[in-house]
Design a protein around this motif. Structure first.
Motif, PDB file in Angstrom:
ATOM      1  N   LEU A 106      11.111   5.072   4.302  1.00  0.00           N
ATOM      2  CA  LEU A 106      12.063   4.188   3.633  1.00  0.00           C
ATOM      3  C   LEU A 106      11.302   3.266   2.670  1.00  0.00           C
ATOM      4  CD1 LEU A 106      15.097   4.092   4.011  1.00  0.00           C
ATOM      5  CD2 LEU A 106      14.809   2.236   5.655  1.00  0.00           C
ATOM      6  N   VAL A 107      10.120   2.831   3.103  1.00  0.00           N
ATOM      7  CA  VAL A 107       9.295   1.981   2.234  1.00  0.00           C
ATOM      8  C   VAL A 107       8.862   2.775   0.998  1.00  0.00           C
ATOM      9  CG1 VAL A 107       7.196   0.582   2.075  1.00  0.00           C
ATOM     10  CG2 VAL A 107       8.549   0.554   4.170  1.00  0.00           C
ATOM     11  N   ALA A 108       8.645   4.079   1.182  1.00  0.00           N
ATOM     12  CA  ALA A 108       8.319   4.918   0.018  1.00  0.00           C
ATOM     13  C   ALA A 108       9.401   4.775  -1.049  1.00  0.00           C
ATOM     14  CB  ALA A 108       8.173   6.375   0.440  1.00  0.00           C
ATOM     15  N   MET A 109      10.626   4.562  -0.590  1.00  0.00           N
ATOM     16  CA  MET A 109      11.745   4.404  -1.529  1.00  0.00           C
ATOM     17  C   MET A 109      12.003   2.922  -1.821  1.00  0.00           C
ATOM     18  SD  MET A 109      14.232   7.541  -0.347  1.00  0.00           S
ATOM     19  CE  MET A 109      14.382   7.204   1.388  1.00  0.00           C
ATOM     20  N   GLU A 110      10.951   2.134  -1.757  1.00  0.00           N
ATOM     21  CA  GLU A 110      10.966   0.713  -2.149  1.00  0.00           C
ATOM     22  C   GLU A 110      11.578  -0.251  -1.139  1.00  0.00           C
ATOM     23  OE1 GLU A 110      10.999  -0.008  -6.759  1.00  0.00           O
ATOM     24  OE2 GLU A 110      12.604   1.361  -6.265  1.00  0.00           O
ATOM     25  N   CYS A 111      11.883   0.215   0.062  1.00  0.00           N
ATOM     26  CA  CYS A 111      12.386  -0.700   1.104  1.00  0.00           C
ATOM     27  C   CYS A 111      11.387  -1.838   1.286  1.00  0.00           C
ATOM     28  CB  CYS A 111      12.556   0.065   2.414  1.00  0.00           C
ATOM     29  SG  CYS A 111      12.859  -0.994   3.839  1.00  0.00           S
TER      30      CYS A 111
ATOM     31  N   GLY B  35      14.093   9.976  -4.452  1.00  0.00           N
ATOM     32  CA  GLY B  35      13.583   9.587  -3.135  1.00  0.00           C
ATOM     33  C   GLY B  35      12.633  10.623  -2.566  1.00  0.00           C
ATOM     34  N   SER B  36      12.987  11.894  -2.726  1.00  0.00           N
ATOM     35  CA  SER B  36      12.127  12.930  -2.151  1.00  0.00           C
ATOM     36  C   SER B  36      10.802  12.984  -2.893  1.00  0.00           C
ATOM     37  CB  SER B  36      12.821  14.294  -2.181  1.00  0.00           C
ATOM     38  OG  SER B  36      12.988  14.717  -3.517  1.00  0.00           O
ATOM     39  N   GLY B  37      10.831  12.681  -4.189  1.00  0.00           N
ATOM     40  CA  GLY B  37       9.582  12.636  -4.958  1.00  0.00           C
ATOM     41  C   GLY B  37       8.666  11.539  -4.450  1.00  0.00           C
ATOM     42  N   ARG B  38       9.253  10.397  -4.149  1.00  0.00           N
ATOM     43  CA  ARG B  38       8.465   9.281  -3.613  1.00  0.00           C
ATOM     44  C   ARG B  38       7.888   9.642  -2.239  1.00  0.00           C
ATOM     45  NH1 ARG B  38       7.950   4.414  -6.810  1.00  0.00           N
ATOM     46  NH2 ARG B  38       7.950   3.259  -4.844  1.00  0.00           N
ATOM     47  N   ILE B  39       8.724  10.266  -1.401  1.00  0.00           N
ATOM     48  CA  ILE B  39       8.275  10.652  -0.061  1.00  0.00           C
ATOM     49  C   ILE B  39       7.156  11.687  -0.152  1.00  0.00           C
ATOM     50  CG2 ILE B  39       9.013  11.941   1.989  1.00  0.00           C
ATOM     51  CD1 ILE B  39      11.719  10.448   1.726  1.00  0.00           C
ATOM     52  N   ARG B  40       7.329  12.639  -1.061  1.00  0.00           N
ATOM     53  CA  ARG B  40       6.311  13.674  -1.230  1.00  0.00           C
ATOM     54  C   ARG B  40       4.975  13.038  -1.656  1.00  0.00           C
ATOM     55  NH1 ARG B  40       7.681  16.261  -6.282  1.00  0.00           N
ATOM     56  NH2 ARG B  40       6.450  14.477  -6.948  1.00  0.00           N
TER      57      ARG B  40
ATOM     58  N   GLY C  16       0.825  -1.214   0.000  1.00  0.00           N
ATOM     59  CA  GLY C  16       0.000   0.000   0.000  1.00  0.00           C
ATOM     60  C   GLY C  16       0.858   1.263   0.000  1.00  0.00           C
ATOM     61  N   LEU C  17       1.947   1.234   0.760  1.00  0.00           N
ATOM     62  CA  LEU C  17       2.848   2.393   0.794  1.00  0.00           C
ATOM     63  C   LEU C  17       3.532   2.570  -0.566  1.00  0.00           C
ATOM     64  CD1 LEU C  17       4.477   1.902   4.334  1.00  0.00           C
ATOM     65  CD2 LEU C  17       2.759   3.600   3.705  1.00  0.00           C
ATOM     66  N   TRP C  18       3.933   1.464  -1.159  1.00  0.00           N
ATOM     67  CA  TRP C  18       4.544   1.551  -2.499  1.00  0.00           C
ATOM     68  C   TRP C  18       3.588   2.190  -3.495  1.00  0.00           C
ATOM     69  CZ3 TRP C  18       6.468  -4.231  -2.685  1.00  0.00           C
ATOM     70  CH2 TRP C  18       7.634  -4.341  -1.916  1.00  0.00           C
TER      71      TRP C  18
ATOM     72  N   ALA D  32       2.621   7.554  -7.274  1.00  0.00           N
ATOM     73  CA  ALA D  32       2.008   8.721  -7.905  1.00  0.00           C
ATOM     74  C   ALA D  32       1.191   9.583  -6.944  1.00  0.00           C
ATOM     75  CB  ALA D  32       1.121   8.282  -9.064  1.00  0.00           C
ATOM     76  N   GLY D  33       1.226   9.259  -5.669  1.00  0.00           N
ATOM     77  CA  GLY D  33       0.494  10.073  -4.693  1.00  0.00           C
ATOM     78  C   GLY D  33      -0.987   9.794  -4.653  1.00  0.00           C
ATOM     79  N   ARG D  34      -1.399   8.720  -5.315  1.00  0.00           N
ATOM     80  CA  ARG D  34      -2.824   8.382  -5.273  1.00  0.00           C
ATOM     81  C   ARG D  34      -3.129   7.626  -3.990  1.00  0.00           C
ATOM     82  NH1 ARG D  34      -2.103   7.219 -10.932  1.00  0.00           N
ATOM     83  NH2 ARG D  34      -1.398   5.161 -10.272  1.00  0.00           N
ATOM     84  N   ILE D  35      -4.346   7.818  -3.469  1.00  0.00           N
ATOM     85  CA  ILE D  35      -4.711   7.061  -2.285  1.00  0.00           C
ATOM     86  C   ILE D  35      -5.334   5.737  -2.723  1.00  0.00           C
ATOM     87  CG2 ILE D  35      -5.076   9.192  -0.998  1.00  0.00           C
ATOM     88  CD1 ILE D  35      -8.043   8.591  -0.973  1.00  0.00           C
TER      89      ILE D  35
END
Lengths: 460, 508
Positions: free
Chosen positions: A376-381, A405-410, A103-105, A110-113
């Protein structure tokens, strides 16, 4: 009214093959070579499009498959099956479950819920955050349109000491200087990771992400490198070493700093404020069974904000540990009872893995949260924790590009903020500050189960 | 309560076998016949369940979903042992375990498909009573008396309920089964899905709700079995449609997304959907939350009065979600003049919704129902209003438990879709919509399903549900389903009660 806070999202594709819950298993042997193969009939053309998913040329079949089972059910020789992916089951652990991780990935791409049809498919309830539900209202003020709303729901919070009343002299001039406050547009800061591969790039991604969101990342004094200087306005420097090792100009540039809890914490806070009077100092305390007494004492002595840290599973440090939401609830209620709750900011962290945890933890008394592993999971951890044992990271997080990474976190934080808005909207609450401690607007498993089920089956 | 007069005249529709639409049905077991087969035909002869069909080189495994599986090994007709060439193998179907979810585990799906296909209870080792969610209905069991109770013949057991208990001058409406079908709008599901549910409702002499998407003309012949919905977007609501029906439903909130508005993606807004909703083709439609004309119980009463004025014979139903004060909401609706209050629990629903809302916002129906029932009893108005439970009722057992927990009847939706071979992939909302042609407006996909086929599948399933309900009532010694409402003494929660604590037999 300030301009509406909005996080701009964009597509930030995976670097690695994503791990899906199930996979297509198709045998060649026995194939009848039908004139019209069922694979050609795929509604979503996943067989035809396979391999051209993204610029990384990753195999797309399993991530594009929508699980409609039509090929499985229509192949005349039953040569297509779908099977559970063992790598998926092996993701994370019992707390950081495969469902949470995937779910976090999804949100980070793309920032979609996450949205789906067909009702809820999960467990009735569970431990920790899964043992409560949030309220909604059938008819309330028209602030209720969640993320599609016309009216503004604020997720802004202030960190720092609040004065309960202003004081004036006889001439009407203010006689006190209100302590500094830092306002951030969402109730989240980024915290030090409990484990990670070498984290220079990761930290820079955190900081870049924090800056783009208008929030902060906690950086340990020993991790601070010159490349981080441009991010000083978004750093909460965790000063756990010698104060004298730090350049005073850095401290003067900071808006927030964190210090470890000790009997000397209030003095250390004073020492920092002597260097930078505008600094908000947060005291970092490991969550433990006597935390409420310590927090009350610190509040009485003038603390501004306390960061209460549970472990990565949301547990306090104790032989029979309480879950973070229970302990924070106790601390919050203790401060309320003593009439000092509003003076101080409580930041809760550890085990915050989903957007709903954020809302639920705030309902249980925290002003805001710190998040760590989720980023970290946002960055595929994959939460495999091999890095803890010094084994190479399967998704090469040590070489992460901070921009990517910051794009994924955002994106992830945008998803979380939108989901928080949905919860606030459903409750008819206009701002997240009002959500804090609203336990009357939540339903708790332990109360309801007993009230509803305990007497069933009893005669009369 | 006495028997509802006239109900004995009700004739149930007939069951009829309706096999699945796809070549290979999804079953728990996978049967294979190896090259060693000499095509002697013994397996065809042996299997009473029709698993095999004759083939040129060897028998074709046509219906392995009808196979008894490993438990067949005790039978003399167990093909695996009897095959002279040992050519037959039975294995667990690897695709089976990834179907469904914890609320609808594969066995519950497969047993529902079996009921829809055959009109019979599954004989395979499939759990058709509970899911695997670890709480709520899945941990509640009936306590059946051990001693033989005064037993009513099945033909004399009434499953009818009365929908207007208010005592006002409006018609009394009796439905012969304690359930009706919930709203799924035209647009969210195909016209075939919608019509098949309506036709099944008509055949069972009950009702089906239109949802918030208008009243397609095809429904007009079934006006007497339709509940039309007035929801926050007021899509497709017209004076004429309100006048047409016997029940009008206000949807304040829905369990699929409590406290959130509806959202129909642009892709699903075809010209026909757009026309019906008086909107623009291809543009996403938002149904806001809440009613912006209702901020109080007084406003709500104004709404109810408005409908009652337009249609002087209609009953008014109010559909609400399950907040902390759901009991107060229900009382408010009663005093505003509602005949029916539908409590829509947070775990149900069919429409697309943010996952965070489905899981976290509002409480499950298992909590809300007893709260409401007990509160209405205290207020002395329980027998003046009809309580309909919905949101997560998956089986006849869930239905019966909901009644024992205080409902007069239940409202269903997801189970209908499963009868139509929904596999709960949860992708109703994306792209062209449901690839199996159920929740889609895509023309090609809509044509995957035939109306007669779909109608009969739903009828078949609910006939089995009714039979199960009758047999539960019989075991409890009851002669009418109305006796079951609020009987907390005949159910127990496994966390609080063990077999040794009860006099009767815990139905494990």
């Amino acid at each position: 009214m300030p301009p509406k806070y909005h996080i701009h999202v964009g597509s930030v594709p995976n670097r690695f093959q994503s791990i899906t819950r199930s996979g297509v298993i198709a045998w060649e042997e026995g194939c009848l070579k039908c004139a019209r193969c069922v694979k050609k009939d795929c509604v979503y053309k996943v067989y035809e499009k396979r391999g051209i998913d993204s610029r990384q040329m990753l195999e797309s079949l399993d991530s594009a498959c929508m699980d409609c089972f039509r090929c499985v059910q229509n192949c005349p020789n039953k040569l297509i099956q779908k099977g559970l992916n063992p790598a998926y089951k092996a993701l994370g652990d019992s707390y950081w479950t495969p469902e949470i991780i995937s779910g976090l990935w999804y949100q980070s791409e793309a920032g979609r819920i996450p949205v789906s049809g067909g009702g809820y498919g999960g467990a009735f309830s569970g431990a920790g955050f899964d043992a409560m539900w949030t309220d909604m209202s059938e008819i309330v003020r028209p602030t209720r349109d969640g993320i599609h709303g016309r009216e503004y729901i604020s997720t802004t919070i202030d960190i720092g000491r609040k004065v309960m009343a202003l004081q004036f002299d006889e001439a009407g001039a203010l006689t006190i200087t209100p302590p500094p406050l830092v306002e951030i547009p969402l109730p989240i800061i980024f915290d030090i990771l409990p484990w990670s591969p070498p984290r220079e790039g990761i930290n820079l991604a955190f900081l870049k992400g924090a800056r783009s969101l208008g929030t902060f990342a906690v950086i340990r004094q020993s991790d601070f490198i010159p490349a981080m200087e441009e991010y000083i306005p978004n750093i909460i420097l965790y000063i756990d070493g010698n104060l004298s090792d730090l350049d005073k100009s850095i401290i003067k540039g900071l808006r927030m700093a964190e210090i470890p809890y000790s009997n000397e914490a209030i003095n250390a806070q004073k020492a920092l404020k002597e260097i930078n009077p505008g600094l908000v100092v947060i005291i970092r305390m490991t969550l433990n069974p006597h935390a409420s007494e310590d927090v009350f004492r610190l509040t009485a002595e003038g603390a501004e904000a306390i960061h209460l840290c549970a472990d990565e599973f949301g547990l306090e440090k104790a032989d029979a540990p309480l879950f973070i939401k229970e302990r924070i609830k106790e601390i919050h209620l203790r401060l309320v009872e003593r009439g000092v709750r509003d003076q101080i900011t409580l930041i809760a962290g550890g085990g915050i893995a989903m957007a709903e945890h954020m809302a639920k933890q705030i309902i249980c008394g925290a002003d805001m949260l710190s998040v760590d592993i989720a980023l970290l999971v946002a960055m595929e951890c994959r939460v495999c924790r091999r890095c803890k044992a010094g084994i190479a990271c399967p998704v090469e997080l040590e070489s992460v590009d901070p921009l990517w990474g910051s794009g994924r976190i955002r994106n992830l934080m945008a998803g979380w903020q939108n989901q928080l808005l949905e919860i606030l909207g459903a409750m008819g609450i206009r701002e997240v500050r009002r959500l804090r401690g609203e336990m009357g607007r939540a339903m708790f498993f332990e109360d309801l189960e007993k009230e509803i089920f305990a007497d069933m089956g009893k005669r009369g | 309560m006495a028997h509802t007069p006239g109900i004995e005249l009700f004739k149930l529709p007939k069951k009829r076998p309706v096999p699945g639409r796809f070549r290979n049905a999804l079953g728990k077991y996978r049967v294979t016949v190896s090259n060693a087969c000499t095509n002697c035909g013994l397996c065809l002869e042996l299997c009473p369940y029709g698993v095999y069909k004759g083939g040129v080189k060897r028998p074709r495994v046509a219906q392995d979903h009808h196979c008894l599986g490993f438990s067949c090994s005790k039978n003399t007709f167990y093909c695996v042992n009897r095959c002279p060439e040992k050519a037959i193998q039975i294995k667990l179907n690897p695709s089976f375990e990834i179907l469904g979810d914890r609320r609808w585990p594969p066995e519950l799906l497969a047993s529902t498909w079996h009921m829809a296909e055959t009109g019979e209870l599954p004989y395979q080792d499939l759990n058709y009573k509970t899911g695997n969610s670890g709480g709520g209905f899945d941990k509640i069991r009936f306590i059946f008396p051990k001693k033989k109770v005064h037993s009513v013949p099945e033909s004399k057991i009434s499953t009818a309920i009365e929908l207007n208990r208010s005592g006002d001058s409006r018609p009394r409406i009796t439905i012969p089964v304690p359930f009706y079908f919930g709203g799924m709008s035209f647009g969210s599901v195909s016209i075939v899905t919608m019509l098949s549910r309506v036709r099944a409702a008509a055949a069972l002499k009950t009702f089906c709700c239109t949802g918030e998407g208008g009243y397609p003309e095809e429904l007009i012949p079934y006006d007497n079995h339709i509940i039309t919905q007035v929801a926050t977007g007021l899509f497709g609501v017209k004076e004429e449609t309100i006048k047409r029906v016997r029940i009008v439903e206000f949807k304040y909130a829905q369990g699929a997304k409590p406290g959130l508005g509806g959202h129909l993606l642009g892709d699903k807004v075809t010209p026909r959907v757009a026309k019906m909703r008086e909107a623009v083709t291809g543009s996403a439609l938002f149904s806001p939350f809440p009613f912006h004309s209702v901020y109080s119980v007084e406003d709500h009463k104004k709404h109810v009065d408005w409908i009652k004025e337009i249609n002087t014979r209609a009953l008014v139903s109010v559909k609400v979600s399950t907040p902390t004060d759901v009991d107060m909401v229900t009382v408010g609706s009663y005093f505003a003049g509602a005949h029916i209050v539908q409590l829509d629990g947070s775990y149900g629903g069919t429409g697309a919704a943010p996952d965070i809302a489905k899981k976290n916002i509002a409480m499950p129906i298992e909590y809300a129902l007893p709260k409401v029932h007990k509160f209405l009893c205290q207020e002395g108005i329980r027998d003046k209003i009809t309580i309909i439970a919905s949101g997560g009722i998956r089986s006849a057992y869930d239905m019966a438990k909901a009644l024992a927990m205080g409902a007069d009847g239940v409202c269903l939706g997801t189970a209908d879709l499963v009868a139509l071979e929904c596999i709960r992939c949860h992708h109703c909302e994306s792209g062209r919509g449901c690839a199996r042609g159920i929740a889609t407006t895509d023309e090609e996909l809509t044509n995957l399903m035939n109306l007669e086929w779909a109608t009969q599948r739903i009828i078949n399933m609910y006939l089995v549900w009714r039979r199960q309900l009758v047999s539960i009532l019989k075991r409890l010694g009851m002669s009418s389903v109305t006796e079951l409402t609020g009987r907390f003494d005949v159910i127990a929660h496994l966390d609080y009660i063990k077999q040794e604590d009860v006099e009767g037999e815990l139905d494990l």
